[in-house]
Design a protein around this motif. Structure first.
Motif, PDB file in Angstrom:
ATOM      1  N   UNK A  77       0.857  -1.177   0.000  1.00  9.52           N
ATOM      2  CA  UNK A  77       0.000   0.000   0.000  1.00  9.52           C
ATOM      3  C   UNK A  77       0.895   1.229   0.000  1.00  9.52           C
ATOM      4  N   UNK A  78       0.574   2.189  -0.865  1.00  4.73           N
ATOM      5  CA  UNK A  78       1.359   3.413  -0.988  1.00  4.73           C
ATOM      6  C   UNK A  78       0.400   4.591  -1.069  1.00  4.73           C
ATOM      7  N   UNK A  79       0.881   5.759  -0.647  1.00  8.40           N
ATOM      8  CA  UNK A  79       0.016   6.923  -0.737  1.00  8.40           C
ATOM      9  C   UNK A  79       0.748   8.220  -0.508  1.00  8.40           C
ATOM     10  N   UNK A  80       0.110   9.276  -0.987  1.00  9.96           N
ATOM     11  CA  UNK A  80       0.620  10.637  -0.859  1.00  9.96           C
ATOM     12  C   UNK A  80      -0.183  11.391   0.203  1.00  9.96           C
ATOM     13  N   UNK A  81       0.476  11.918   1.215  1.00  8.19           N
ATOM     14  CA  UNK A  81      -0.126  12.791   2.220  1.00  8.19           C
ATOM     15  C   UNK A  81      -1.355  12.134   2.855  1.00  8.19           C
ATOM     16  N   UNK A  82      -2.563  12.611   2.599  1.00  2.48           N
ATOM     17  CA  UNK A  82      -3.757  11.956   3.136  1.00  2.48           C
ATOM     18  C   UNK A  82      -3.815  10.503   2.680  1.00  2.48           C
ATOM     19  N   UNK A  83      -3.402  10.249   1.458  1.00  8.02           N
ATOM     20  CA  UNK A  83      -3.352   8.877   0.960  1.00  8.02           C
ATOM     21  C   UNK A  83      -2.322   8.033   1.691  1.00  8.02           C
ATOM     22  N   UNK A  84      -1.262   8.671   2.218  1.00 11.63           N
ATOM     23  CA  UNK A  84      -0.277   7.943   3.039  1.00 11.63           C
ATOM     24  C   UNK A  84      -0.938   7.444   4.311  1.00 11.63           C
ATOM     25  N   UNK A  85      -1.827   8.255   4.870  1.00 16.72           N
ATOM     26  CA  UNK A  85      -2.586   7.821   6.047  1.00 16.72           C
ATOM     27  C   UNK A  85      -3.394   6.561   5.711  1.00 16.72           C
ATOM     28  N   UNK A  86      -4.076   6.581   4.560  1.00 13.22           N
ATOM     29  CA  UNK A  86      -4.847   5.407   4.148  1.00 13.22           C
ATOM     30  C   UNK A  86      -3.967   4.204   3.882  1.00 13.22           C
ATOM     31  N   UNK A  87      -2.838   4.426   3.217  1.00 13.49           N
ATOM     32  CA  UNK A  87      -1.914   3.325   2.928  1.00 13.49           C
ATOM     33  C   UNK A  87      -1.382   2.718   4.214  1.00 13.49           C
ATOM     34  N   UNK A 101       4.527   2.234   1.500  1.00 15.45           N
ATOM     35  CA  UNK A 101       5.324   3.356   1.006  1.00 15.45           C
ATOM     36  C   UNK A 101       4.532   4.621   1.299  1.00 15.45           C
ATOM     37  N   UNK A 102       5.079   5.455   2.178  1.00 14.21           N
ATOM     38  CA  UNK A 102       4.375   6.654   2.616  1.00 14.21           C
ATOM     39  C   UNK A 102       5.115   7.882   2.107  1.00 14.21           C
ATOM     40  N   UNK A 103       4.473   8.586   1.189  1.00 14.39           N
ATOM     41  CA  UNK A 103       5.055   9.770   0.579  1.00 14.39           C
ATOM     42  C   UNK A 103       4.412  11.010   1.185  1.00 14.39           C
ATOM     43  N   UNK A 104       5.211  11.840   1.835  1.00 13.53           N
ATOM     44  CA  UNK A 104       4.756  13.123   2.371  1.00 13.53           C
ATOM     45  C   UNK A 104       3.736  12.949   3.490  1.00 13.53           C
ATOM     46  N   UNK A 105       3.832  11.885   4.261  1.00 14.23           N
ATOM     47  CA  UNK A 105       2.894  11.679   5.350  1.00 14.23           C
ATOM     48  C   UNK A 105       3.197  10.437   6.139  1.00 14.23           C
ATOM     49  N   UNK A 106       2.497  10.297   7.236  1.00 15.61           N
ATOM     50  CA  UNK A 106       2.622   9.158   8.136  1.00 15.61           C
ATOM     51  C   UNK A 106       2.252   9.607   9.539  1.00 15.61           C
ATOM     52  N   UNK A 107       1.697   8.689  10.297  1.00 11.56           N
ATOM     53  CA  UNK A 107       1.274   9.008  11.666  1.00 11.56           C
ATOM     54  C   UNK A 107       1.655   7.860  12.588  1.00 11.56           C
TER      55      UNK A 107
END
Length: 185
Positions: A77-87, A101-107
């Motif tokens: 699962x990969x995502x950008x910003x808000x999509x990184x949260x989903x990934x 793969x978390x691009x420009x995000x992560x929590x």
């Protein structure tokens, strides 16, 4: 070869997500780019965040789960910003997840991170939308399977060639590192 589910940012399924998918496909991977924003695309972050807020996090999380329900085999699962949260959320809960793969995000994760699911995070050093302490907690939860790459500057979505934040050198290095991650996953 990995199957990759690539989730867009709050700005929607912009052409830059398609560019990213092609980069990942060039490594021999199968990439899906689902749209969880009803086909809406936004030129700026503020407009995209209004869409996010109108949907609400509960609805967005439901849409992420629905995307995960369509996955039947091993997946990154990969995502950008808000999509990184989903990934990240899907990688933490989906039984077929092989990485994130978390691009420009992560929590920070809400619970224990699943063993054997590596995470690679990419962000700009002074990204105003990212909380480094959250990334630190994610790193601690993931343990040895965690990789962090920090790029110069303060640009948030620096990998999207259609946005003013685009930083071609950082983007090229990010994609090289992401493809290396995928060969190991």
């Amino acid at each position: 070869m990995a199957e990759i589910v690539l989730l867009h940012s709050a700005q929607g399924l912009r052409p830059g997500v398609g560019v990213a998918a092609e980069v990942l496909r060039s490594g021999g991977h199968v990439v899906r780019t689902p749209d969880y924003y009803d086909g809406e695309i936004f030129a700026d972050v503020a407009s995209g965040l209004r869409k996010r807020d109108a949907l609400g996090f509960g609805e967005i999380e439901r849409r992420f789960r629905r995307i995960g329900e369509d996955v039947t085999g091993p997946v990154v699962f990969a995502g950008f910003s808000l999509g990184a949260y989903g990934a990240q959320s899907l990688a933490a809960t989906h039984p077929m997840a092989r990485g994130a793969l978390l691009f420009h995000g992560g929590v920070a994760p809400e619970g224990e991170w699943p063993r054997g699911v590596p995470v690679q995070v990419h962000y700009a050093e002074h990204d105003p939308w990212l909380d480094v302490e959250e990334i630190d907690r994610l790193a601690a939860a993931v343990g040895p399977g965690f990789e962090r790459f920090v790029y110069p500057g303060e640009r948030h979505l620096f990998a999207d060639p259609g946005l003013p934040d685009y930083a071609p050198e950082s983007a090229a290095l990010m994609w090289k590192r992401a493809l290396d991650f995928l060969t190991r996953t």
